[in-house]
Design a protein around this motif. Sequence first.
Motif, PDB file in Angstrom:
ATOM      1  N   TYR A  41      25.264  16.986  -2.715  1.00 38.70           N
ATOM      2  CA  TYR A  41      25.083  16.990  -4.163  1.00 38.70           C
ATOM      3  C   TYR A  41      26.196  17.817  -4.804  1.00 38.70           C
ATOM      4  N   VAL A  42      26.702  17.331  -5.938  1.00 35.60           N
ATOM      5  CA  VAL A  42      27.783  17.995  -6.657  1.00 35.60           C
ATOM      6  C   VAL A  42      27.317  18.313  -8.075  1.00 35.60           C
ATOM      7  N   SER A  43      27.559  19.540  -8.508  1.00 38.57           N
ATOM      8  CA  SER A  43      27.250  19.941  -9.877  1.00 38.57           C
ATOM      9  C   SER A  43      28.467  19.704 -10.762  1.00 38.57           C
ATOM     10  N   SER A  70      33.452  22.883  -7.678  1.00 34.84           N
ATOM     11  CA  SER A  70      32.262  23.267  -8.443  1.00 34.84           C
ATOM     12  C   SER A  70      31.168  23.622  -7.447  1.00 34.84           C
ATOM     13  N   ALA A  71      29.999  23.929  -7.951  1.00 28.32           N
ATOM     14  CA  ALA A  71      28.871  24.232  -7.066  1.00 28.32           C
ATOM     15  C   ALA A  71      28.435  22.963  -6.341  1.00 28.32           C
ATOM     16  N   ILE A  72      28.203  23.107  -5.054  1.00 26.43           N
ATOM     17  CA  ILE A  72      27.878  21.952  -4.208  1.00 26.43           C
ATOM     18  C   ILE A  72      26.780  22.330  -3.213  1.00 26.43           C
ATOM     19  N   ALA A  92      27.408  26.469  -2.186  1.00 22.29           N
ATOM     20  CA  ALA A  92      28.587  27.314  -2.398  1.00 22.29           C
ATOM     21  C   ALA A  92      29.491  26.636  -3.413  1.00 22.29           C
ATOM     22  N   GLU A  93      30.486  27.370  -3.881  1.00 21.47           N
ATOM     23  CA  GLU A  93      31.568  26.791  -4.684  1.00 21.47           C
ATOM     24  C   GLU A  93      32.532  26.109  -3.712  1.00 21.47           C
ATOM     25  N   LEU A  94      32.605  24.789  -3.787  1.00 23.93           N
ATOM     26  CA  LEU A  94      33.386  24.017  -2.820  1.00 23.93           C
ATOM     27  C   LEU A  94      34.216  22.959  -3.529  1.00 23.93           C
ATOM     28  N   ASP A  95      35.173  22.415  -2.797  1.00 18.42           N
ATOM     29  CA  ASP A  95      36.041  21.382  -3.351  1.00 18.42           C
ATOM     30  C   ASP A  95      35.296  20.053  -3.474  1.00 18.42           C
ATOM     31  N   GLY A 125      19.621  27.496  -9.039  1.00 15.27           N
ATOM     32  CA  GLY A 125      21.037  27.776  -8.839  1.00 15.27           C
ATOM     33  C   GLY A 125      21.635  28.475 -10.047  1.00 15.27           C
ATOM     34  N   MET A 126      22.917  28.258 -10.274  1.00 16.33           N
ATOM     35  CA  MET A 126      23.606  28.962 -11.333  1.00 16.33           C
ATOM     36  C   MET A 126      23.048  28.634 -12.710  1.00 16.33           C
TER      37      MET A 126
END
Length: 331
Positions: A41-43, A70-72, A92-95, A125-126
Amino acid sequence: MNKVIELRSRPVGEPTLSDFNFEETEKPTASDGEILLKTEYVSVDPYLRGRMSDADSYVEPFELDKPISSAIVAKVVSSKNKRFDEGDYITAELDWKEYQLSDGKNVRKIDPNAAPLSANLGILGMTGITAYIGLTEIGQLKEGETLVVSGAAGAVGSVVGQIGKIKGCHVVGIAGSDEKIELLKSKFGFDEGINYKKTEAMGEAIAQASPDGVDVYFDNVAGRISDGVYQNMADFGRIVNCGAIALYNATEMPTGPRVEPMLIKKRVSMQGFIVGDHQDKFTEAVKQLGKWLGEGQLEYSETVVEGFENIPQAFLDLFEGKNKGKMIVKV
């Protein structure tokens, strides 16, 4: 092969699909101390627009021809790190990559049985953390006060309003459609809702919905909406400047009402808020949000777009208000 989304060009005004670039690279393999992650999942969030510009800010801008991040939420598909096992889920913050490596730093394990995985990008989350800390630390909301939230049907705003109700406040939400206003009242428990797209005299509408004045304004939008709220601040009110999506694509410095006389006369405080400045409060926030969620005191909405290739379009849709609650891409 491994799909990657990069920033091709820096947007001028509103971003377009041409600002993104799709690349294919070789799928990586984990070495000692590393984990191989598969994106689940991608935020996508409005603040990413600021990072697309090469401008001074609280966070470094994205580099051209490099992956956006972004957050993933991701799954560990192989591990050579003692802290992680194959099958673990992390956030985590990931590509923006289908597969990527991590050394495990700044990675948080999540329990897939505690809540839906996507909730770790939103309410747990955030998004939820931003709402909780912004309202409690900056807004200092007290029982019986009036809280006004702009962008109220969005990811952060919908949580802010619910916390306001938990704390015994009169809550007014501002959103961009009758459907969203109905959602605020029926699902999230807001007392009043204002459709800004149908409201020309925003100041009058705020006054009607907040007859005792606005004690706390949680601002996710800025622009003319906020101009109307400023007219109705109560004595010793607090303004939490969390977002300014109405201005993110402006190509010139916007002008508006001069707020200094109001701030002085009403003794109002206005503070910009970046959640990353309050990391010492993250554990407390997640614990309290999880408790409220488990007790049924919090609801959340998600707009889920499917497909890795649709991440850029989902991001662009934020600026059209096409999301209800958190915008997430399911890979």
